[in-house]
Design a protein around this motif. Structure first.
Motif, short mmCIF file in Angstrom:
data_model
loop_
_atom_site.label_atom_id
_atom_site.label_comp_id
_atom_site.label_asym_id
_atom_site.label_seq_id
_atom_site.Cartn_x
_atom_site.Cartn_y
_atom_site.Cartn_z
N LEU A 167 0.89 -1.57 -0.16
CA LEU A 167 -0.22 -0.04 -0.08
C LEU A 167 0.45 0.87 -0.49
N CYS A 168 2.27 1.04 0.75
CA CYS A 168 2.62 2.28 0.99
C CYS A 168 3.57 2.42 -0.56
N LEU A 169 3.93 1.51 -1.27
CA LEU A 169 4.22 1.63 -2.10
C LEU A 169 3.46 2.55 -3.68
N LEU A 170 1.85 1.90 -3.91
CA LEU A 170 1.09 2.51 -4.13
C LEU A 170 1.24 3.51 -3.70
N ASN A 171 0.41 3.86 -2.76
CA ASN A 171 0.78 5.79 -2.58
C ASN A 171 1.91 6.52 -2.93
N LEU A 172 3.52 5.83 -2.98
CA LEU A 172 4.35 6.64 -3.97
C LEU A 172 4.34 6.11 -4.83
N ILE A 173 3.14 5.61 -5.97
CA ILE A 173 2.93 5.89 -7.23
C ILE A 173 1.57 6.83 -7.70
N THR A 174 1.02 6.95 -6.48
CA THR A 174 -0.51 7.31 -7.36
C THR A 174 -0.50 9.28 -6.92
N TYR A 175 0.39 9.34 -6.12
CA TYR A 175 -0.43 10.73 -5.05
C TYR A 175 0.71 11.44 -5.82
N PRO A 176 0.70 12.98 -5.53
CA PRO A 176 0.96 13.59 -6.57
C PRO A 176 2.21 14.16 -5.65
#
Length: 288
Positions: A167-176
């Motif tokens: 989930l942290c990796l996805l946040n790193l990719i999706t959020y600005p």
């Protein structure tokens, strides 16, 4: 780097009783009190007085640098109080394992790194990821511990850790930017304190299979030539060579000589005479 970590562990061990005891108890009770007052009064005045705000901090309200962990809200009263109780339990277990001094350093270092990042790049410090670092630390020390998901489904701690890291990796990719790095910064204390020990969350069988699949295969060598000593110069010795240590961890290889601050125990469930350090006595796969 290894010597520095050893000195740091020894320093924390000698000062383990210093600091604020039961830190997570105070934080959990304070968060619950702020949440209840906000619900009863129907006014977010306490939240507005405690949450992180860069502009207000620069105008002198410096308490906001350390008060924002008290504004935790999971969405409703049931989830909020269950989450706070879980965080208290995890923090208490870590404090018993590490000592008060090291646990205080762990939690406050997470707050400081989040403060520095938000003061430089802006944004609101996120206490959710900060508390998540407690779960990651606990699961790294006890990867085989079980949690009851929805109070019904048993799930291993290491599974939760891998899920949270994804989930942290996805946040790193999706959020600005700079919001995408909040999860990384708030978990920086976790990577700082554990280093390569974060691999403990991966089951030993997986690591063994990976080493066999991707590890460097030993090259075949020719027969070793042993020179025969001169006549009369050889004296047979019946004494057994003595190891330079008394206890050695089967998992990490640390000994009571290289790490005198550790405690060593022998597992009664493993088939054989296997020794483990205090970090791995409760989170290793039993040898049968």
């Amino acid at each position: 780097m290894t010597n520095f970590r050893q000195r740091f562990n020894r320093f924390c061990y000698h000062n383990r009783s210093k600091g604020i005891p039961n830190l997570m108890l105070y934080i959990s009770l304070g968060s619950a009190l702020v949440y209840l007052i906000t619900m009863i009064t129907g006014s977010p005045i306490l939240y507005s007085f405690l949450f992180f705000d860069k502009s207000l901090i620069l105008h002198g309200q410096v308490w906001r640098l350390i008060s924002y962990p008290l504004v935790y809200n999971a969405g409703n009263i049931f989830l909020t109080f269950i989450s706070l109780f879980c965080y208290y339990t995890l923090g208490r277990a870590m404090e018993n394992m590490w000592g008060t001094f090291r646990f205080n350093l762990y939690y406050f270092s997470g707050i400081i790194m989040m403060d520095i990042y938000c003061m430089i790049f802006g944004g609101v410090a996120n206490v959710t990821y900060l508390n998540l670092s407690l779960l990651l630390a606990y699961a790294t020390m006890f990867p085989q511990a079980q949690f009851l998901l929805f109070f019904i489904i048993p799930i291993k701690a290491w599974v939760l850790v891998l899920f949270d890291l994804v989930l942290c990796l996805l946040n790193l990719i999706t959020y600005p930017f700079p919001y995408n790095l909040f999860s990384v910064i708030s978990l920086a204390n976790y990577f700082l304190f554990f280093g390569k020990d974060i691999l403990n969350v991966i089951p030993m069988s997986w690591r063994a299979n990976a080493r066999r699949a991707f590890g460097k295969k030993p090259q075949s060598k020719g027969p070793k030539v042993v020179p025969f000593p001169k006549a009369g110069s050889y004296q047979a010795s019946t004494a057994t060579p003595k190891a330079p240590y008394t206890h050695k961890c089967t998992v990490c290889g640390r000994t009571d000589v290289s790490n005198p601050e550790l405690e060593f125990r022998y597992c009664s469930k493993c088939k054989g005479y296997y020794c483990y350090c205090s970090d791995h006595i409760n989170n290793h796969e039993h040898i049968t």
